[in-house]
Structure formats: structure tokens, C-alpha cells
Design a protein around this motif. Structure first.
Motif, PDB file in Angstrom:
ATOM      1  N   MET A   1     -55.779  37.004 133.226  1.00  0.00           N
ATOM      2  CA  MET A   1     -55.115  37.374 132.000  1.00  0.00           C
ATOM      3  C   MET A   1     -53.612  37.507 132.274  1.00  0.00           C
ATOM      4  N   ALA A   2     -52.796  36.867 131.463  1.00  0.00           N
ATOM      5  CA  ALA A   2     -51.348  36.906 131.663  1.00  0.00           C
ATOM      6  C   ALA A   2     -50.801  38.262 131.238  1.00  0.00           C
ATOM      7  N   VAL A   3     -49.876  38.769 132.045  1.00  0.00           N
ATOM      8  CA  VAL A   3     -49.244  40.042 131.710  1.00  0.00           C
ATOM      9  C   VAL A   3     -48.069  39.747 130.792  1.00  0.00           C
ATOM     10  N   LYS A   4     -48.015  40.466 129.689  1.00  0.00           N
ATOM     11  CA  LYS A   4     -46.922  40.292 128.744  1.00  0.00           C
ATOM     12  C   LYS A   4     -45.640  40.807 129.395  1.00  0.00           C
ATOM     13  N   SER A   5     -44.573  40.003 129.360  1.00  0.00           N
ATOM     14  CA  SER A   5     -43.350  40.445 130.009  1.00  0.00           C
ATOM     15  C   SER A   5     -42.751  41.609 129.229  1.00  0.00           C
ATOM     16  N   GLN A   6     -42.191  42.551 129.973  1.00  0.00           N
ATOM     17  CA  GLN A   6     -41.630  43.742 129.350  1.00  0.00           C
ATOM     18  C   GLN A   6     -40.277  43.436 128.731  1.00  0.00           C
ATOM     19  N   PHE A   7     -39.978  44.132 127.650  1.00  0.00           N
ATOM     20  CA  PHE A   7     -38.646  44.079 127.089  1.00  0.00           C
ATOM     21  C   PHE A   7     -37.724  44.850 128.029  1.00  0.00           C
ATOM     22  N   HIS A   8     -36.522  44.316 128.249  1.00  0.00           N
ATOM     23  CA  HIS A   8     -35.564  44.932 129.162  1.00  0.00           C
ATOM     24  C   HIS A   8     -34.436  45.551 128.343  1.00  0.00           C
ATOM     25  N   VAL A   9     -34.270  46.858 128.477  1.00  0.00           N
ATOM     26  CA  VAL A   9     -33.271  47.607 127.719  1.00  0.00           C
ATOM     27  C   VAL A   9     -32.182  48.102 128.664  1.00  0.00           C
ATOM     28  N   LEU A  10     -30.922  47.904 128.267  1.00  0.00           N
ATOM     29  CA  LEU A  10     -29.788  48.476 128.981  1.00  0.00           C
ATOM     30  C   LEU A  10     -29.408  49.750 128.247  1.00  0.00           C
ATOM     31  N   ALA A  11     -29.550  50.904 128.915  1.00  0.00           N
ATOM     32  CA  ALA A  11     -29.234  52.208 128.318  1.00  0.00           C
ATOM     33  C   ALA A  11     -27.920  52.717 128.895  1.00  0.00           C
ATOM     34  N   VAL A  12     -26.991  53.105 128.005  1.00  0.00           N
ATOM     35  CA  VAL A  12     -25.658  53.534 128.433  1.00  0.00           C
ATOM     36  C   VAL A  12     -25.379  54.923 127.870  1.00  0.00           C
ATOM     37  N   ASP A  13     -25.184  55.893 128.759  1.00  0.00           N
ATOM     38  CA  ASP A  13     -24.857  57.257 128.326  1.00  0.00           C
ATOM     39  C   ASP A  13     -24.202  57.987 129.493  1.00  0.00           C
ATOM     40  N   ASP A  14     -23.091  58.664 129.219  1.00  0.00           N
ATOM     41  CA  ASP A  14     -22.384  59.376 130.288  1.00  0.00           C
ATOM     42  C   ASP A  14     -23.067  60.683 130.658  1.00  0.00           C
ATOM     43  N   SER A  15     -23.923  61.213 129.787  1.00  0.00           N
ATOM     44  CA  SER A  15     -24.642  62.456 130.072  1.00  0.00           C
ATOM     45  C   SER A  15     -25.911  62.140 130.854  1.00  0.00           C
ATOM     46  N   ILE A  16     -26.022  62.708 132.057  1.00  0.00           N
ATOM     47  CA  ILE A  16     -27.208  62.435 132.876  1.00  0.00           C
ATOM     48  C   ILE A  16     -28.480  62.917 132.179  1.00  0.00           C
ATOM     49  N   ILE A  17     -28.401  64.034 131.470  1.00  0.00           N
ATOM     50  CA  ILE A  17     -29.579  64.565 130.780  1.00  0.00           C
ATOM     51  C   ILE A  17     -30.023  63.604 129.678  1.00  0.00           C
ATOM     52  N   ASP A  18     -29.074  63.167 128.848  1.00  0.00           N
ATOM     53  CA  ASP A  18     -29.419  62.225 127.774  1.00  0.00           C
ATOM     54  C   ASP A  18     -29.878  60.886 128.329  1.00  0.00           C
ATOM     55  N   ARG A  19     -29.235  60.454 129.417  1.00  0.00           N
ATOM     56  CA  ARG A  19     -29.600  59.172 130.028  1.00  0.00           C
ATOM     57  C   ARG A  19     -31.029  59.220 130.572  1.00  0.00           C
ATOM     58  N   LYS A  20     -31.375  60.312 131.254  1.00  0.00           N
ATOM     59  CA  LYS A  20     -32.737  60.461 131.788  1.00  0.00           C
ATOM     60  C   LYS A  20     -33.757  60.564 130.658  1.00  0.00           C
ATOM     61  N   LEU A  21     -33.405  61.262 129.574  1.00  0.00           N
ATOM     62  CA  LEU A  21     -34.305  61.395 128.432  1.00  0.00           C
ATOM     63  C   LEU A  21     -34.579  60.024 127.814  1.00  0.00           C
ATOM     64  N   ILE A  22     -33.535  59.256 127.530  1.00  0.00           N
ATOM     65  CA  ILE A  22     -33.734  57.953 126.901  1.00  0.00           C
ATOM     66  C   ILE A  22     -34.482  57.012 127.845  1.00  0.00           C
ATOM     67  N   GLU A  23     -34.175  57.114 129.137  1.00  0.00           N
ATOM     68  CA  GLU A  23     -34.873  56.290 130.131  1.00  0.00           C
ATOM     69  C   GLU A  23     -36.369  56.610 130.136  1.00  0.00           C
ATOM     70  N   ARG A  24     -36.698  57.893 130.106  1.00  0.00           N
ATOM     71  CA  ARG A  24     -38.107  58.306 130.111  1.00  0.00           C
ATOM     72  C   ARG A  24     -38.814  57.858 128.827  1.00  0.00           C
ATOM     73  N   LEU A  25     -38.163  58.031 127.676  1.00  0.00           N
ATOM     74  CA  LEU A  25     -38.764  57.605 126.407  1.00  0.00           C
ATOM     75  C   LEU A  25     -39.003  56.094 126.402  1.00  0.00           C
ATOM     76  N   LEU A  26     -38.031  55.329 126.894  1.00  0.00           N
ATOM     77  CA  LEU A  26     -38.173  53.874 126.921  1.00  0.00           C
ATOM     78  C   LEU A  26     -39.279  53.440 127.872  1.00  0.00           C
ATOM     79  N   LYS A  27     -39.335  54.061 129.046  1.00  0.00           N
ATOM     80  CA  LYS A  27     -40.376  53.695 130.016  1.00  0.00           C
ATOM     81  C   LYS A  27     -41.761  54.084 129.510  1.00  0.00           C
TER      82      LYS A  27
END
Length: 139
Positions: free
Chosen positions: A1-27
């Protein structure tokens, strides 16, 4: 069964807390994420730096399906990043989503008028992730 390729998102935020939050939500939503802390690093990743020596921008290799960026950052803003992406011949079709903790209608309207797909208010939540997928399908 072929694995569907993941969408690749570039997340940009100067706040480490916000960056980690958006990264976790996206993952959690099964997106592949590259997170950077400034517009200049995002431009470098996309191959849009003015001092970039490569004439064939790196972006062909990055495989980015969407950029999600904070609006307010030191130096260049998310709005500046949006404009640079939309001015680029090779990247102009990449959807850009802007995030901000400030609900300023004139700012939101300006970003949407310049080509942003969405304007999300922080803190970004899991429910916001479903708004991203339709935009990624355009790529």
C-alpha cells in the motif's frame, strides 16, 4: 500500500512557545513541519535571500505546500514574508497563512488583500488545523 506523502508546512514565529505549539498542532494533524524563528531564515530556506548565490532558488527542493507565519516579528514581519513570496515567480502559488494575537481588522484585510489564504488569531488551536488542508490541496 502506497503511503500518502505528507504536506510540508514552513512555520515561522519568533516566539519559541508559539512556534512549538504550532509545530505540535501541525504534526498532530500529520503535517511535516519545518519551523524557523525569523523571516530571514524562512527566506533563506525558500531560497529567496537577496544574497543567495544560487540562481535556481532552493525552493524546488524544499517541497513546501504552505507557509504559516506570525505577523509581528522583529525585523521583517509576516506581511513582508507574504509579499516576498507572492512577488516570487516560482513561489507565488504557495499558500500563506498569517497568525497574530492582535485582532486588527485593517491588518487582517491588508494581509488577505495581498494574497494570504487565512488570518488566524492566536492562540492557534486544533480546530484551526482543519482550515489549512483545503489551501494545501491547491499546490
Amino acid at each position: 500500500m502506497a503511503v500518502k506523502s505528507q504536506f510540508h508546512v514552513l512555520a515561522v514565529d519568533d516566539s519559541i512557545i508559539d512556534r512549538k505549539l504550532i509545530e505540535r498542532l501541525l504534526k498532530t494533524s500529520s503535517y511535516r513541519v519545518t519551523a524557523v524563528d525569523s523571516v530571514s531564515k524562512a527566506l533563506e530556506f525558500l531560497g529567496l535571500q537577496e544574497d543567495s548565490v544560487s540562481p535556481n532558488n532552493l525552493n524546488q527542493d524544499s517541497g513546501i505546500n504552505l507557509v504559516i507565519t506570525d505577523y509581528s516579528m522583529p525585523g521583517m514581519t509576516g506581511y513582508d514574508l507574504l509579499r516576498k513570496i507572492k512577488e516570487s515567480k516560482s513561489l507565488k502559488d504557495i499558500p500563506v497563512v498569517i497568525m497574530s494575537s492582535e485582532n486588527i481588522p485593517s491588518r487582517i484585510n491588508r494581509c488577505l488583500a495581498e494574497g494570504a489564504e487565512e488570518f488566524l488569531l492566536k492562540p492557534v488551536q486544533m480546530a484551526d488545523m482543519s482550515k489549512l488542508r483545503p489551501h494545501m490541496l491547491k499546490v
